[in-house]
Design a protein around this motif. Structure first.
Motif, PDB file in Angstrom:
ATOM      1  N   LEU A 195       0.834  -1.199   0.000  1.00 46.54           N
ATOM      2  CA  LEU A 195       0.000   0.000   0.000  1.00 46.54           C
ATOM      3  C   LEU A 195       0.872   1.253   0.000  1.00 46.54           C
ATOM      4  CD1 LEU A 195      -2.986   0.753   0.053  1.00 46.54           C
ATOM      5  CD2 LEU A 195      -2.873   0.726   2.546  1.00 46.54           C
ATOM      6  N   ALA A 196       1.938   1.239   0.788  1.00 45.35           N
ATOM      7  CA  ALA A 196       2.861   2.374   0.839  1.00 45.35           C
ATOM      8  C   ALA A 196       3.520   2.583  -0.523  1.00 45.35           C
ATOM      9  CB  ALA A 196       3.921   2.153   1.908  1.00 45.35           C
ATOM     10  N   VAL A 241      -1.805  17.394  -2.923  1.00 45.26           N
ATOM     11  CA  VAL A 241      -2.713  16.676  -2.020  1.00 45.26           C
ATOM     12  C   VAL A 241      -2.275  15.215  -1.871  1.00 45.26           C
ATOM     13  CG1 VAL A 241      -5.106  15.960  -1.645  1.00 45.26           C
ATOM     14  CG2 VAL A 241      -4.622  18.260  -2.511  1.00 45.26           C
ATOM     15  N   ALA A 242      -1.842  14.603  -2.972  1.00 49.16           N
ATOM     16  CA  ALA A 242      -1.358  13.219  -2.892  1.00 49.16           C
ATOM     17  C   ALA A 242      -0.115  13.141  -2.012  1.00 49.16           C
ATOM     18  CB  ALA A 242      -1.053  12.689  -4.290  1.00 49.16           C
ATOM     19  N   LEU A 243       0.743  14.140  -2.096  1.00 45.76           N
ATOM     20  CA  LEU A 243       1.945  14.176  -1.263  1.00 45.76           C
ATOM     21  C   LEU A 243       1.569  14.256   0.221  1.00 45.76           C
ATOM     22  CD1 LEU A 243       5.037  14.255  -1.181  1.00 45.76           C
ATOM     23  CD2 LEU A 243       4.875  16.755  -1.394  1.00 45.76           C
ATOM     24  N   VAL A 244       0.548  15.033   0.525  1.00 48.56           N
ATOM     25  CA  VAL A 244       0.081  15.119   1.920  1.00 48.56           C
ATOM     26  C   VAL A 244      -0.416  13.748   2.385  1.00 48.56           C
ATOM     27  CG1 VAL A 244      -1.707  16.082   3.424  1.00 48.56           C
ATOM     28  CG2 VAL A 244      -0.438  17.584   1.874  1.00 48.56           C
ATOM     29  N   PHE A 245      -1.253  13.105   1.573  1.00 47.85           N
ATOM     30  CA  PHE A 245      -1.778  11.784   1.967  1.00 47.85           C
ATOM     31  C   PHE A 245      -0.660  10.757   2.100  1.00 47.85           C
ATOM     32  CE2 PHE A 245      -6.079  13.211   0.761  1.00 47.85           C
ATOM     33  CZ  PHE A 245      -6.793  12.682   1.824  1.00 47.85           C
ATOM     34  N   SER A 246       0.299  10.770   1.179  1.00 48.45           N
ATOM     35  CA  SER A 246       1.398   9.810   1.262  1.00 48.45           C
ATOM     36  C   SER A 246       2.264  10.067   2.492  1.00 48.45           C
ATOM     37  CB  SER A 246       2.244   9.845  -0.009  1.00 48.45           C
ATOM     38  OG  SER A 246       1.534   9.236  -1.068  1.00 48.45           O
ATOM     39  N   THR A 247       2.462  11.323   2.814  1.00 48.91           N
ATOM     40  CA  THR A 247       3.227  11.656   4.017  1.00 48.91           C
ATOM     41  C   THR A 247       2.473  11.196   5.268  1.00 48.91           C
ATOM     42  OG1 THR A 247       4.225  13.534   2.879  1.00 48.91           O
ATOM     43  CG2 THR A 247       4.345  13.530   5.279  1.00 48.91           C
ATOM     44  N   LEU A 248       1.165  11.422   5.301  1.00 51.82           N
ATOM     45  CA  LEU A 248       0.352  10.934   6.424  1.00 51.82           C
ATOM     46  C   LEU A 248       0.395   9.412   6.502  1.00 51.82           C
ATOM     47  CD1 LEU A 248      -2.787  13.243   6.110  1.00 51.82           C
ATOM     48  CD2 LEU A 248      -1.024  13.317   7.892  1.00 51.82           C
ATOM     49  N   GLY A 249       0.544   8.768   5.345  1.00 50.02           N
ATOM     50  CA  GLY A 249       0.613   7.315   5.302  1.00 50.02           C
ATOM     51  C   GLY A 249       1.811   6.746   6.034  1.00 50.02           C
ATOM     52  N   LEU A 250       2.843   7.553   6.209  1.00 54.32           N
ATOM     53  CA  LEU A 250       4.006   7.094   6.971  1.00 54.32           C
ATOM     54  C   LEU A 250       3.625   6.796   8.418  1.00 54.32           C
ATOM     55  CD1 LEU A 250       6.672   9.587   5.586  1.00 54.32           C
ATOM     56  CD2 LEU A 250       6.435   7.159   5.010  1.00 54.32           C
ATOM     57  N   TRP A 264      -4.771   5.161   0.921  1.00 52.83           N
ATOM     58  CA  TRP A 264      -5.988   5.051   0.114  1.00 52.83           C
ATOM     59  C   TRP A 264      -6.439   6.430  -0.357  1.00 52.83           C
ATOM     60  CZ3 TRP A 264      -7.095   0.795  -2.153  1.00 52.83           C
ATOM     61  CH2 TRP A 264      -6.734  -0.423  -1.572  1.00 52.83           C
ATOM     62  N   GLY A 265      -6.161   7.446   0.456  1.00 56.18           N
ATOM     63  CA  GLY A 265      -6.443   8.822   0.040  1.00 56.18           C
ATOM     64  C   GLY A 265      -5.608   9.207  -1.166  1.00 56.18           C
ATOM     65  N   THR A 266      -4.364   8.740  -1.189  1.00 59.59           N
ATOM     66  CA  THR A 266      -3.498   9.004  -2.341  1.00 59.59           C
ATOM     67  C   THR A 266      -4.097   8.405  -3.604  1.00 59.59           C
ATOM     68  OG1 THR A 266      -1.557   8.944  -0.890  1.00 59.59           O
ATOM     69  CG2 THR A 266      -1.153   8.768  -3.247  1.00 59.59           C
ATOM     70  N   PHE A 268      -5.265  10.441  -6.845  1.00 61.56           N
ATOM     71  CA  PHE A 268      -4.708  10.118  -8.156  1.00 61.56           C
ATOM     72  C   PHE A 268      -5.816   9.975  -9.197  1.00 61.56           C
ATOM     73  CE2 PHE A 268      -3.431   6.967 -11.340  1.00 61.56           C
ATOM     74  CZ  PHE A 268      -2.307   7.592 -11.878  1.00 61.56           C
ATOM     75  N   LEU A 269      -6.821   9.186  -8.876  1.00 61.20           N
ATOM     76  CA  LEU A 269      -7.917   8.956  -9.821  1.00 61.20           C
ATOM     77  C   LEU A 269      -8.719  10.231 -10.079  1.00 61.20           C
ATOM     78  CD1 LEU A 269      -9.128   5.474  -8.539  1.00 61.20           C
ATOM     79  CD2 LEU A 269      -7.775   5.959 -10.585  1.00 61.20           C
ATOM     80  N   GLY A 270      -9.058  10.944  -9.010  1.00 63.33           N
ATOM     81  CA  GLY A 270      -9.811  12.184  -9.168  1.00 63.33           C
ATOM     82  C   GLY A 270      -8.994  13.260  -9.858  1.00 63.33           C
ATOM     83  N   GLY A 271      -7.711  13.359  -9.500  1.00 65.95           N
ATOM     84  CA  GLY A 271      -6.842  14.356 -10.110  1.00 65.95           C
ATOM     85  C   GLY A 271      -6.643  14.115 -11.592  1.00 65.95           C
ATOM     86  N   LEU A 272      -6.416  12.878 -11.963  1.00 61.80           N
ATOM     87  CA  LEU A 272      -6.241  12.545 -13.380  1.00 61.80           C
ATOM     88  C   LEU A 272      -7.502  12.866 -14.173  1.00 61.80           C
ATOM     89  CD1 LEU A 272      -3.655  11.560 -14.575  1.00 61.80           C
ATOM     90  CD2 LEU A 272      -4.522   9.240 -14.489  1.00 61.80           C
TER      91      LEU A 272
END
Length: 113
Positions: A10-11, A73-82, A89-91, A95-99
């Protein structure tokens, strides 16, 4: 052990999607400025953008802001994922919404060009 494997998968997914959004943002900036000319390999592969050089540049220019926002926003979610792997899952959602947002904006701008 299986739970740890799932968390690392997932990470990896989260950071790969974050990196892909950064790549899309860089491509949008380069194509909008003419650094990447209309071609059949690199860029947003949407029919409206491949109609002409003007449509190509206009579409990519319109995709710049959504690409940057989605990446941030994806960077924020990935950082929170740490700290909490469920944030990855937010990332994926970003990704899907951003694309989708990038393609819609780019297509509309290319059609107007």
């Amino acid at each position: 052990m299986h739970t740890q494997d799932a968390a690392s998968g997932l990470a990896l997914m989260g950071w790969v999607f974050t990196g892909l959004l950064l790549l899309v943002a860089v491509i949008c900036f380069a194509a909008a400025r003419g650094v990447i000319a209309l071609n059949s390999v690199v860029g947003l592969r949407v029919p409206a953008l491949t109609r002409s050089e003007d449509a190509w540049r206009s579409g990519h220019a319109a995709g710049q802001a959504p690409a940057l926002v989605a990446f941030a926003v994806a960077l924020v979610f990935s950082t929170l994922g740490l700290a909490s792997p469920l944030a990855y899952w937010g990332t994926l959602a970003v990704f899907l919404g951003g694309l989708t947002w990038i393609v819609i904006r780019a297509t509309n701008a290319a059609n107007a060009a």
